[in-house]
Design a protein around this motif. Sequence first.
Motif, PDB file in Angstrom:
ATOM      1  N   THR A  44      42.261  20.596 -22.262  1.00 51.38           N
ATOM      2  CA  THR A  44      42.002  19.422 -23.106  1.00 51.38           C
ATOM      3  C   THR A  44      42.987  18.310 -22.778  1.00 51.38           C
ATOM      4  N   GLN A  83      35.422  18.582 -28.538  1.00 56.15           N
ATOM      5  CA  GLN A  83      35.224  20.000 -28.817  1.00 56.15           C
ATOM      6  C   GLN A  83      34.469  20.202 -30.134  1.00 56.15           C
ATOM      7  N   ASP A 159      34.324  18.576 -23.467  1.00 57.92           N
ATOM      8  CA  ASP A 159      35.376  19.517 -23.847  1.00 57.92           C
ATOM      9  C   ASP A 159      34.775  20.712 -24.591  1.00 57.92           C
ATOM     10  N   GLU A 160      34.538  21.789 -23.888  1.00 64.12           N
ATOM     11  CA  GLU A 160      33.969  23.010 -24.467  1.00 64.12           C
ATOM     12  C   GLU A 160      32.859  22.702 -25.462  1.00 64.12           C
TER      13      GLU A 160
HETATM   14 MG   LIG Z   1      40.898  22.646 -25.753  1.00 64.69          MG
END
Ligand SMILES: [Mg+2]
Lengths: 365, 402
Positions: A44, A83, A159-160
Amino acid sequence: MSAGVELKDVSVTFGSFFAAKNVNVKIEGGEFFSFLGPSGCGKTTLLRAISGFQDPSEGQVLIDNKDMLGIGPNKRPTSLIFQNLALFPLMTVAENIAFSLEVRGVSKPERMKRAGELLELIALEGQGDKKVHQLSGGQKQRVAIARALAVEPKVLLLDEPLSALDLKLRQRMRTELREIQKRVNITFIYITHDQGEALTMSDRIAVMNEGELEQIGQCDDVYNNPLTPFVATFVGENNPLFGKIKDLSGDEAKIETSDGVFISSIDKSTNLNVGDEAISFVRPESLFMVKDGNDYKNKLSVKIENIEFEGNVKNFYASLYSGSKIKFSVANAIDTSEIEASSQIELCFDTSKSIILPKGALATE
Amino acid sequence: MRSSNTMNFLMGIYILVFFTYLFGPLIIMSFTAFNSAEFPAITPWECFSFRWFNEGKIAYDGQHLAGLFTDWRLHDGLISSLIIGAGVVCLSVPIGMAAAIVLTQVKSQLRDIYYSISIMPVLFPGVIIGISTVVLWDRIAGLGGGGFISDVGRNGIFLTILAQTCFISTYCFLIFVARLQRFDQTQEEAALDLGATQTQVFFKILIPYLAPAIASAAVIAFLASFENYNTTVFSILSDQTLTTVIASKVRLGISPALSALALTIIALTVIAAVTYEVLRRRQERKYIESQEEFVKEKAASSRVNKEYKARLKIPKGIVALILLVIIGSYVATQVVKNDLYGNSCIEAADIIKKSKFLDQLQTLESNQLSDEDLQGGSLGGNQDYGDIFGDPTLFQDFGGFD
Ligand SMILES: [Mg+2]
Ligand SMILES: Nc1ncnc2c1ncn2[C@@H]1O[C@H](COP(=O)(O)OP(=O)(O)O)[C@@H](O)[C@H]1O
């Protein structure tokens, strides 16, 4: 309309802690590139350095060959999918999607037209008037993508984004993401701790550990020819056989372990000499059973401890003579009914299917 | 089983006692507003009357008792209170919000210190805030000579707004802190990432998120300002607010007009609270309906259709209203039947009181006491203090009334 991204010697520190350390990577325009690494390894942080939320302590971030130093996140040609998605709960779906146009002063009819187009792209036509809380998890996901695409960014950072979804949806979204990327044809930089995700979607991946890049390459290359013990064990599963180099010849080497001597392949760039400590890695699917192993160079006699049925494969957990554990998998199509717990069997593997690497940290999961 | 019954019984008693304690005084006082007697009382009940809401009364002894509608001092006080309340809201809400936003940006140990300093004004006694504001502005006004600054520095309304804002902005601060704690800061980042400037992030993301807190902070600030006495009494200088008017009235003796005022305020509060609650429920129902629609849609698409039955609900509010109307009309007929309402009743009561008053006057006059009686009589009275004004040393140290 895509742009390349280059990180030159990028380090990010928090106090004396290196969240990212000397990261060098060149991502081509239009590529689907993934950073893969365990949670907390600095993925991140790296993404925030690219999007402009985190200034690197050292090094340069170049987008489209331009140094991004001093350019804020709202001025970079990137778009970030967070995320937790970070959709705006007080706005409708269409307002969410058109937010980037609104802040640029685009007129309302034009905004709504564009939002409509994007809703079509993500297969949510006619749902623009809903509030965010009226959407399911997968739909929210797609709205976040549409919102990020509305700016027409040159680079999309993710991000994920799939980590909150259940398995089935996650698998469907993988395909969908890949298709969207092909359609809009921009650079996707994707972050994940899930190697399955990274391998299925990406053109290339970078494996990251404790702030450093361990290996960059195409998926199959990283999988088949890991450069470090960490990559070997983090990307897919691998059985380590610890020992010492006994002999080196071309791209093969002999390693002596407490469970026998094996011949495995070795990369020329690996600086190993006779007598050095090393590890030979064999994947569970590369181990096979034989009645009589005399014809094979690499054989192991093991005692089965546990059997696990996974569907397409059966996993066997066994212990070696020295006491170390080993896992191997057999396709379900093959009849293995006579193997039971505590049976004693012989396993073999091909030289080309195992790889010797210098001793180093393994991935712990 | 038995013990739970006992528990319930005790609980019932407790609740009864608690609510009596809480609402008893308010209810009694509300009734006194409708008694025509000069002094707020339920017994003796003279006549049912709205005079304390209206014109008040000229008493049998000639004293003029103002009613709520005709009391210009109350009206002036109310107007000042409203002006001050508005001023305090306009200052406290932005100050509290800004302070709370700054708190979210402070990440180090300074955060605790900053927080403590920010909430300190609520810990100071209000009196001290009032006095110190006056003292400070008196100096500032002194510096300003005779111009604008000196006018402003000695303006009670201005000073009261400043003094009240000192601690009321802290209430607002706490409200905003509570709301901001649940704010997802990635929303700001998302907006920035989508190209918004910091100003746009503030107005399009943060302010809409804070809107409910802004509303409640404004209401709390206004109410806190409106009911404040101990700071105001110093900072208001020669002006008057509603609270200081009431306080000075109470000093002269309470009149049923104050009961009328209290009842009016209670009624306004209850109406506001009920309206708020109704609106809130309506909004909640809307949200639930939209969620149900969403579920229904999903259910339809996955062919697990469920019947959504509309339940028959008894509207409690309407039942309560009908009960109130029935009781009210019964009481009203009783009042009219027994001639407890109207001018005839009041006049009759006044005649009785006036004759009693005159009797008393006569008794007083006929009871003229001789000097002898006053000096040493069995009445006691003035005897012991008889010489007090004769003592020449008594006022020696007294600086006089100034
Ligand atoms: Mg992360
Ligand atoms: N603002 C910050 N201050 C201090 N440490 C941080 C900060 N952000 C991240 N870190 C640390 O940096 C490391 C990497 O974090 P992160 O990039 O979020 O990891 P990942 O996304 O790979 O899970 C973690 O150990 C985390 O604790």
